[in-house]
Design an enzyme around this catalytic site. Sequence first.
Site, PDB file in Angstrom:
ATOM      1  N   VAL A   1     -29.190   0.058  -3.163  1.00  0.00           N
ATOM      2  CA  VAL A   1     -29.152  -1.304  -2.635  1.00  0.00           C
ATOM      3  C   VAL A   1     -30.026  -1.341  -1.390  1.00  0.00           C
ATOM      4  O   VAL A   1     -29.841  -0.547  -0.465  1.00  0.00           O
ATOM      5  CB  VAL A   1     -27.704  -1.703  -2.267  1.00  0.00           C
ATOM      6  CG1 VAL A   1     -27.694  -3.029  -1.526  1.00  0.00           C
ATOM      7  CG2 VAL A   1     -26.840  -1.757  -3.520  1.00  0.00           C
TER       8      VAL A   1
ATOM      9  N   LEU B   1     -28.097  -9.761  -0.637  1.00  0.00           N
ATOM     10  CA  LEU B   1     -27.119  -8.796  -1.163  1.00  0.00           C
ATOM     11  C   LEU B   1     -26.008  -9.535  -1.906  1.00  0.00           C
ATOM     12  O   LEU B   1     -25.589  -9.125  -2.987  1.00  0.00           O
ATOM     13  CB  LEU B   1     -26.521  -7.943  -0.036  1.00  0.00           C
ATOM     14  CG  LEU B   1     -25.362  -7.037  -0.490  1.00  0.00           C
ATOM     15  CD1 LEU B   1     -25.821  -6.038  -1.531  1.00  0.00           C
ATOM     16  CD2 LEU B   1     -24.731  -6.322   0.687  1.00  0.00           C
TER      17      LEU B   1
ATOM     18  N   TYR C   1     -19.016  -3.405   2.079  1.00  0.00           N
ATOM     19  CA  TYR C   1     -18.622  -3.723   0.703  1.00  0.00           C
ATOM     20  C   TYR C   1     -17.197  -4.239   0.506  1.00  0.00           C
ATOM     21  O   TYR C   1     -16.872  -4.737  -0.568  1.00  0.00           O
ATOM     22  CB  TYR C   1     -18.863  -2.504  -0.202  1.00  0.00           C
ATOM     23  CG  TYR C   1     -20.342  -2.253  -0.375  1.00  0.00           C
ATOM     24  CD1 TYR C   1     -21.103  -3.042  -1.218  1.00  0.00           C
ATOM     25  CD2 TYR C   1     -20.999  -1.262   0.359  1.00  0.00           C
ATOM     26  CE1 TYR C   1     -22.471  -2.854  -1.353  1.00  0.00           C
ATOM     27  CE2 TYR C   1     -22.366  -1.053   0.236  1.00  0.00           C
ATOM     28  CZ  TYR C   1     -23.088  -1.858  -0.622  1.00  0.00           C
ATOM     29  OH  TYR C   1     -24.449  -1.670  -0.746  1.00  0.00           O
TER      30      TYR C   1
ATOM     31  N   PHE D   1     -24.358   9.310  -4.575  1.00  0.00           N
ATOM     32  CA  PHE D   1     -25.330   8.739  -5.506  1.00  0.00           C
ATOM     33  C   PHE D   1     -25.860   7.421  -4.994  1.00  0.00           C
ATOM     34  O   PHE D   1     -25.313   6.856  -4.073  1.00  0.00           O
ATOM     35  CB  PHE D   1     -24.729   8.567  -6.905  1.00  0.00           C
ATOM     36  CG  PHE D   1     -23.485   7.704  -6.964  1.00  0.00           C
ATOM     37  CD1 PHE D   1     -23.573   6.310  -7.017  1.00  0.00           C
ATOM     38  CD2 PHE D   1     -22.223   8.280  -6.949  1.00  0.00           C
ATOM     39  CE1 PHE D   1     -22.430   5.512  -7.071  1.00  0.00           C
ATOM     40  CE2 PHE D   1     -21.076   7.490  -7.009  1.00  0.00           C
ATOM     41  CZ  PHE D   1     -21.177   6.119  -7.073  1.00  0.00           C
TER      42      PHE D   1
HETATM   43  C1  LIG Z   1     -24.402   1.253  -2.705  1.00  0.00           C
HETATM   44  C2  LIG Z   1     -25.589   1.387  -1.780  1.00  0.00           C
HETATM   45  O1  LIG Z   1     -26.722   1.479  -2.235  1.00  0.00           O
HETATM   46  S1  LIG Z   1     -25.309   1.379  -0.105  1.00  0.00           S
HETATM   47  C3  LIG Z   1     -26.883   1.024   0.637  1.00  0.00           C
HETATM   48  C4  LIG Z   1     -26.910  -0.305   1.353  1.00  0.00           C
HETATM   49  N1  LIG Z   1     -28.230  -0.441   1.961  1.00  0.00           N
HETATM   50  C5  LIG Z   1     -28.469  -0.308   3.314  1.00  0.00           C
HETATM   51  O2  LIG Z   1     -27.550  -0.115   4.105  1.00  0.00           O
HETATM   52  C6  LIG Z   1     -29.927  -0.376   3.737  1.00  0.00           C
HETATM   53  C7  LIG Z   1     -30.140  -1.203   5.010  1.00  0.00           C
HETATM   54  N2  LIG Z   1     -29.509  -2.532   4.948  1.00  0.00           N
HETATM   55  C8  LIG Z   1     -29.861  -3.446   4.003  1.00  0.00           C
HETATM   56  O3  LIG Z   1     -30.667  -3.225   3.108  1.00  0.00           O
HETATM   57  C9  LIG Z   1     -29.178  -4.802   4.095  1.00  0.00           C
HETATM   58  O4  LIG Z   1     -28.981  -5.150   5.443  1.00  0.00           O
HETATM   59  C10 LIG Z   1     -27.836  -4.877   3.331  1.00  0.00           C
HETATM   60  C11 LIG Z   1     -28.057  -4.533   1.868  1.00  0.00           C
HETATM   61  C12 LIG Z   1     -26.791  -3.934   3.920  1.00  0.00           C
HETATM   62  C13 LIG Z   1     -27.270  -6.316   3.456  1.00  0.00           C
HETATM   63  O5  LIG Z   1     -28.155  -7.207   2.821  1.00  0.00           O
HETATM   64  P1  LIG Z   1     -28.227  -8.765   3.238  1.00  0.00           P
HETATM   65  O6  LIG Z   1     -29.071  -9.444   2.214  1.00  0.00           O
HETATM   66  O7  LIG Z   1     -28.599  -8.880   4.652  1.00  0.00           O
HETATM   67  O8  LIG Z   1     -26.701  -9.183   3.040  1.00  0.00           O
HETATM   68  P2  LIG Z   1     -26.175 -10.684   2.929  1.00  0.00           P
HETATM   69  O9  LIG Z   1     -27.102 -11.614   3.660  1.00  0.00           O
HETATM   70  O10 LIG Z   1     -25.881 -11.008   1.507  1.00  0.00           O
HETATM   71  O11 LIG Z   1     -24.795 -10.539   3.749  1.00  0.00           O
HETATM   72  C14 LIG Z   1     -23.544 -10.859   3.220  1.00  0.00           C
HETATM   73  C15 LIG Z   1     -22.516 -10.677   4.290  1.00  0.00           C
HETATM   74  O12 LIG Z   1     -22.354  -9.280   4.576  1.00  0.00           O
HETATM   75  C16 LIG Z   1     -22.536  -9.047   5.968  1.00  0.00           C
HETATM   76  N3  LIG Z   1     -23.230  -7.781   6.119  1.00  0.00           N
HETATM   77  C17 LIG Z   1     -24.373  -7.416   5.527  1.00  0.00           C
HETATM   78  N4  LIG Z   1     -24.719  -6.184   5.905  1.00  0.00           N
HETATM   79  C18 LIG Z   1     -23.759  -5.742   6.743  1.00  0.00           C
HETATM   80  C19 LIG Z   1     -23.571  -4.558   7.471  1.00  0.00           C
HETATM   81  N5  LIG Z   1     -24.465  -3.525   7.396  1.00  0.00           N
HETATM   82  N6  LIG Z   1     -22.481  -4.423   8.241  1.00  0.00           N
HETATM   83  C20 LIG Z   1     -21.591  -5.441   8.321  1.00  0.00           C
HETATM   84  N7  LIG Z   1     -21.716  -6.635   7.647  1.00  0.00           N
HETATM   85  C21 LIG Z   1     -22.817  -6.763   6.877  1.00  0.00           C
HETATM   86  C22 LIG Z   1     -23.396 -10.207   6.443  1.00  0.00           C
HETATM   87  O13 LIG Z   1     -23.250 -10.420   7.821  1.00  0.00           O
HETATM   88  C23 LIG Z   1     -22.854 -11.337   5.620  1.00  0.00           C
HETATM   89  O14 LIG Z   1     -21.659 -11.805   6.192  1.00  0.00           O
HETATM   90  P3  LIG Z   1     -21.231 -13.344   6.168  1.00  0.00           P
HETATM   91  O15 LIG Z   1     -21.127 -13.706   4.712  1.00  0.00           O
HETATM   92  O16 LIG Z   1     -19.931 -13.377   6.889  1.00  0.00           O
HETATM   93  O17 LIG Z   1     -22.341 -14.071   6.850  1.00  0.00           O
END
Ligand SMILES: CC(=O)SCCNC(=O)CCNC(=O)[C@H](O)C(C)(C)COP(=O)(O)OP(=O)(O)OC[C@H]1O[C@@H](n2cnc3c(N)ncnc32)[C@H](O)[C@@H]1OP(=O)(O)O
Length: 426
Positions: A90, A102, A131, A426
Amino acid sequence: MTNTTAAAPAGYRPVDLPAARRADVLAVDRSAFPASPIPDDAAPFPVPLDWTRTTGLEHADGTLAAIHSSYPFSLPVPGAVTACAGLTWVGVRPDHRRRGLLTAMIASHFDRSLARGEAVSALFAAEPAIYGRFGYGSAADDLHVTLGRGAALRPVPGSADLTLRLERMTAAAHGELVHRVHGRAGAGRPGWLERTTAPLQAAFLADPPSSRDGAEEQQIVTVRSGDDVRGYALLRRKEAWVDFSPQGVVRVAELVAVDPAATHRLWSFVLDLDLMSTIESPKLAADDVLLSLLVNVRVTRPRIADNVWIRLLDVPTALAARRYAAPLDAVFEVTDALLPANAGRWRVRTGTGGTDVVGFPAEVTPSTEPADLTVDVRELGAAYLGGRSLTAFAAAGLVTEHRPGALASATTAFGWPVAPLCSWTF
Ligand SMILES: CC(=O)SCCNC(=O)CCNC(=O)[C@H](O)C(C)(C)COP(=O)(O)OP(=O)(O)OC[C@H]1O[C@@H](n2cnc3c(N)ncnc32)[C@H](O)[C@@H]1OP(=O)(O)O
């Protein structure tokens, strides 16, 4: 049971990402994970993705902004195995984050997993705060311990009769052995996912210099009885000298064995390597054998982290797919903000256990009877592998008991004698 709306946010469109878009996928991954240990394109890192399950979101200007994929896993659950979508890779480009990408990808992941008949999804979270909002529950802990050289172990008969071999690990020479022994060693442990495809095995065993952090190349210690390999440890040593004295560190990436003598022999070796003073364990289950073998558990300097997270996508199918540790007949009021087909009352009624099966199978049916317990799908996912207590969740206000006694019986039935763990990320 498909009931999410996987719409892309305005200005974005969903795109399939076949293998031909490998470079674009890696670019988003590297942008989201700036320290990704992927060497330059001259030496391609084995990308383990299943390209038929890899999709993303593209901006109207043609930029690939977000990616995710999943693996078609067979997830060991208490007393059984069930189909599971292992969410992975992701990533959202930092300049496109917090616009709901996301959120849209998760809805799409749920839809596609359910359409494939995968009632459960699992993941490792980059950050624990991401998550839970999507109904994933942290279903297992992994324990990391740091030991000093020479930490004493209780004796195990037969350990000294086993032989050891230390070699540089290569996927070509050891891949098949690692896969075979890993599966045997974890049999019966919920969450113990195997690296079932050649790309997953290759990615796990890849040893690019960028992943060594100054330590040696990956080594493998095998423990044998004659020609029979009974366990292995994957490790690296990192030399260090402080005040003219050797203070090296042994980093163990995975240590598995099929019986107590082999486990004892491996740890005895790892705990007594010359020039080393500190041994860092791999992910250990909360009930790992090492904890029973150590004479003095106070020396472990433990740290705990969240291991695998579980999302029940189809609650009745998922609950019927595992076995239960004790008889149970209870009505659960389930809340689920994202997948409304899961919300409502489900009666979980176990049949009788038998001598030929481990645990009690259950029938899960819709119910109009009053609820015995109210639980959100997140806590149900957390308890699914048998490693979390519904009673502990109730103490935190996350589960509500409506019929006295229901909580205790449900906690016992959802538990399991072997703690859950997935030994690799993973
Ligand atoms: C299973 C895996 O692959 S885990 C790997 C996840 N990837 C990473 O951590 C890489 C770096 N980060 C990213 O790529 C991105 O910031 C992601 C994937 C974590 C989030 O993607 P976004 O498109 O920004 O998420 P999106 O806008 O859909 O956010 C949904 C909600 O989750 C919250 N959220 C998103 N990321 C985080 C976080 N790291 N910590 C806390 N809250 C978060 C947002 O604030 C939002 O909250 P709201 O609905 O109350 O406003």
